[in-house]
Design a protein around this motif. Structure first.
Motif, PDB file in Angstrom:
ATOM      1  N   HIS A  33      59.803  44.596  31.390  1.00  0.00           N
ATOM      2  CA  HIS A  33      58.393  44.552  30.991  1.00  0.00           C
ATOM      3  C   HIS A  33      58.131  43.290  30.175  1.00  0.00           C
ATOM      4  N   THR A  34      56.970  42.685  30.405  1.00  0.00           N
ATOM      5  CA  THR A  34      56.591  41.473  29.685  1.00  0.00           C
ATOM      6  C   THR A  34      55.292  41.716  28.938  1.00  0.00           C
ATOM      7  N   ARG A  35      55.262  41.272  27.695  1.00  0.00           N
ATOM      8  CA  ARG A  35      54.065  41.406  26.872  1.00  0.00           C
ATOM      9  C   ARG A  35      53.747  40.053  26.251  1.00  0.00           C
ATOM     10  N   ARG A  36      52.472  39.660  26.305  1.00  0.00           N
ATOM     11  CA  ARG A  36      52.039  38.396  25.699  1.00  0.00           C
ATOM     12  C   ARG A  36      51.075  38.696  24.560  1.00  0.00           C
ATOM     13  N   MET A  37      51.163  37.901  23.502  1.00  0.00           N
ATOM     14  CA  MET A  37      50.238  38.058  22.389  1.00  0.00           C
ATOM     15  C   MET A  37      50.049  36.717  21.702  1.00  0.00           C
ATOM     16  N   ALA A  38      48.961  36.610  20.974  1.00  0.00           N
ATOM     17  CA  ALA A  38      48.703  35.399  20.195  1.00  0.00           C
ATOM     18  C   ALA A  38      49.590  35.423  18.965  1.00  0.00           C
ATOM     19  N   LEU A  39      50.207  34.320  18.663  1.00  0.00           N
ATOM     20  CA  LEU A  39      51.075  34.236  17.495  1.00  0.00           C
ATOM     21  C   LEU A  39      50.295  34.553  16.226  1.00  0.00           C
ATOM     22  N   ASP A  40      49.036  34.177  16.175  1.00  0.00           N
ATOM     23  CA  ASP A  40      48.204  34.417  14.994  1.00  0.00           C
ATOM     24  C   ASP A  40      47.937  35.904  14.759  1.00  0.00           C
ATOM     25  N   ALA A  41      48.152  36.743  15.766  1.00  0.00           N
ATOM     26  CA  ALA A  41      47.912  38.178  15.622  1.00  0.00           C
ATOM     27  C   ALA A  41      48.933  38.837  14.694  1.00  0.00           C
ATOM     28  N   VAL A  42      50.062  38.171  14.478  1.00  0.00           N
ATOM     29  CA  VAL A  42      51.105  38.701  13.604  1.00  0.00           C
ATOM     30  C   VAL A  42      51.423  37.613  12.569  1.00  0.00           C
ATOM     31  N   PRO A  43      50.656  37.543  11.469  1.00  0.00           N
ATOM     32  CA  PRO A  43      50.796  36.441  10.515  1.00  0.00           C
ATOM     33  C   PRO A  43      52.214  36.254   9.965  1.00  0.00           C
ATOM     34  N   GLN A  44      52.921  37.370   9.687  1.00  0.00           N
ATOM     35  CA  GLN A  44      54.273  37.240   9.141  1.00  0.00           C
ATOM     36  C   GLN A  44      55.209  36.611  10.163  1.00  0.00           C
ATOM     37  N   LEU A  45      55.125  37.054  11.409  1.00  0.00           N
ATOM     38  CA  LEU A  45      55.946  36.474  12.471  1.00  0.00           C
ATOM     39  C   LEU A  45      55.574  35.016  12.678  1.00  0.00           C
ATOM     40  N   SER A  46      54.280  34.738  12.609  1.00  0.00           N
ATOM     41  CA  SER A  46      53.803  33.371  12.783  1.00  0.00           C
ATOM     42  C   SER A  46      54.433  32.437  11.761  1.00  0.00           C
ATOM     43  N   ALA A  47      54.416  32.832  10.500  1.00  0.00           N
ATOM     44  CA  ALA A  47      54.958  31.973   9.445  1.00  0.00           C
ATOM     45  C   ALA A  47      56.463  31.780   9.599  1.00  0.00           C
ATOM     46  N   LEU A  48      57.187  32.845   9.962  1.00  0.00           N
ATOM     47  CA  LEU A  48      58.637  32.724  10.113  1.00  0.00           C
ATOM     48  C   LEU A  48      59.000  31.846  11.307  1.00  0.00           C
ATOM     49  N   LEU A  49      58.304  32.039  12.433  1.00  0.00           N
ATOM     50  CA  LEU A  49      58.577  31.193  13.590  1.00  0.00           C
ATOM     51  C   LEU A  49      58.203  29.740  13.301  1.00  0.00           C
ATOM     52  N   GLU A  50      57.098  29.547  12.578  1.00  0.00           N
ATOM     53  CA  GLU A  50      56.716  28.188  12.209  1.00  0.00           C
ATOM     54  C   GLU A  50      57.786  27.551  11.332  1.00  0.00           C
ATOM     55  N   ALA A  51      58.411  28.346  10.447  1.00  0.00           N
ATOM     56  CA  ALA A  51      59.468  27.810   9.584  1.00  0.00           C
ATOM     57  C   ALA A  51      60.626  27.287  10.423  1.00  0.00           C
ATOM     58  N   VAL A  52      61.052  28.054  11.427  1.00  0.00           N
ATOM     59  CA  VAL A  52      62.170  27.631  12.264  1.00  0.00           C
ATOM     60  C   VAL A  52      61.760  26.461  13.146  1.00  0.00           C
ATOM     61  N   ARG A  53      60.591  26.574  13.796  1.00  0.00           N
ATOM     62  CA  ARG A  53      60.146  25.477  14.665  1.00  0.00           C
ATOM     63  C   ARG A  53      59.897  24.200  13.874  1.00  0.00           C
ATOM     64  N   ALA A  54      59.274  24.327  12.700  1.00  0.00           N
ATOM     65  CA  ALA A  54      58.992  23.140  11.893  1.00  0.00           C
ATOM     66  C   ALA A  54      60.280  22.504  11.390  1.00  0.00           C
ATOM     67  N   THR A  55      61.276  23.325  11.060  1.00  0.00           N
ATOM     68  CA  THR A  55      62.567  22.774  10.633  1.00  0.00           C
ATOM     69  C   THR A  55      63.206  22.027  11.794  1.00  0.00           C
ATOM     70  N   LEU A  56      63.296  22.684  12.954  1.00  0.00           N
ATOM     71  CA  LEU A  56      63.915  22.048  14.117  1.00  0.00           C
ATOM     72  C   LEU A  56      63.163  20.795  14.546  1.00  0.00           C
ATOM     73  N   GLY A  57      61.831  20.803  14.402  1.00  0.00           N
ATOM     74  CA  GLY A  57      61.031  19.659  14.826  1.00  0.00           C
ATOM     75  C   GLY A  57      60.827  18.607  13.757  1.00  0.00           C
ATOM     76  N   GLY A  58      61.342  18.858  12.538  1.00  0.00           N
ATOM     77  CA  GLY A  58      61.194  17.888  11.465  1.00  0.00           C
ATOM     78  C   GLY A  58      59.756  17.759  10.986  1.00  0.00           C
ATOM     79  N   ASP A  59      59.030  18.874  10.909  1.00  0.00           N
ATOM     80  CA  ASP A  59      57.622  18.865  10.501  1.00  0.00           C
ATOM     81  C   ASP A  59      57.502  19.361   9.061  1.00  0.00           C
ATOM     82  N   ALA A  60      57.606  18.430   8.108  1.00  0.00           N
ATOM     83  CA  ALA A  60      57.559  18.783   6.692  1.00  0.00           C
ATOM     84  C   ALA A  60      56.207  19.360   6.296  1.00  0.00           C
ATOM     85  N   ALA A  61      55.111  18.849   6.864  1.00  0.00           N
ATOM     86  CA  ALA A  61      53.770  19.341   6.511  1.00  0.00           C
ATOM     87  C   ALA A  61      53.614  20.821   6.869  1.00  0.00           C
ATOM     88  N   ALA A  62      54.115  21.229   8.029  1.00  0.00           N
ATOM     89  CA  ALA A  62      54.025  22.637   8.432  1.00  0.00           C
ATOM     90  C   ALA A  62      54.848  23.523   7.501  1.00  0.00           C
TER      91      ALA A  62
END
Length: 195
Positions: free
Chosen positions: A85-114
């Motif tokens: 089964h596949t489920r799609r959702m907007a990342l903004d719909a889950v603010p806590q998940l959004s912030a944690l994923l942004e932390a990992v993606r921003a670290t990997l991408g070298g995005d200090a501002a994020a």
């Protein structure tokens, strides 16, 4: 007598310096092993699989043990696939998940501002061996997440440790893979055929 050489100016290894180092990699793949410690459960809950990141905003976690599951994030869209089964959702719909994923993606991408947008960041170590400690800025995230600690060597992320406000925590150890290896490993694991 020769004049003494001028002292070399020492540049602090801070968040901006770490971001520049990490931004050199445009993609990364790794095997992961994770242990989650949850109150009320004896011993850790274990999981393993592969992670893949492609700058600027593609992140994928394919869990092969204890069950097959894929979480894919492209931009602001999260796709979860489990048990056929596949489920799609907007990342903004889950603010806590959004912030944690942004932390990992921003670290990997070298995005200090994020990183600064969601967390207070403290960097320890040097380019060869570093630790990034992230503490949530927003109260609603801080009510759930106490701290996120990422550690690495050079431009490679090697571990992620998440401490929740209630005391539960998870430690994820990463082993870098050569380019293309995560996709091949994921395909082989999902159909049971060697590649």
């Amino acid at each position: 007598m020769a004049a003494a050489a001028p002292a070399l100016a020492r540049t602090a290894f801070d968040l901006d310096a770490l971001a520049r180092l990490l931004a050199q990699r445009h993609s990364a793949q790794a095997r992961f092993t994770e242990e989650r410690y949850v109150s009320g459960i004896d011993g850790p809950l274990r999981a393993s699989g592969t992670l893949a990141f492609t700058a600027p905003d593609h992140f994928e976690r394919h869990t092969t043990e204890p069950q097959d599951e894929t979480v894919r994030v492209d931009g602001r869209v999260v796709t979860l696939t489990r048990g056929g089964h596949t489920r799609r959702m907007a990342l903004d719909a889950v603010p806590q998940l959004s912030a944690l994923l942004e932390a990992v993606r921003a670290t990997l991408g070298g995005d200090a501002a994020a990183l600064r947008r969601h967390f207070q960041a403290r960097v320890e170590g040097d380019p060869g061996l570093w630790t990034l400690k992230l503490t949530p800025r927003r109260t609603e995230l801080g009510e759930q997440v106490r701290e996120l600690t990422l550690a690495g060597q050079g431009s490679e992320l090697r571990s992620i440790e998440l401490w929740l406000a209630g005391g539960d925590h998870a430690l994820t150890i990463l082993t870098p893979l050569p380019a293309g290896a995560a996709g091949a490993a994921a395909s082989a694991a999902s159909d049971g055929q060697p590649r």
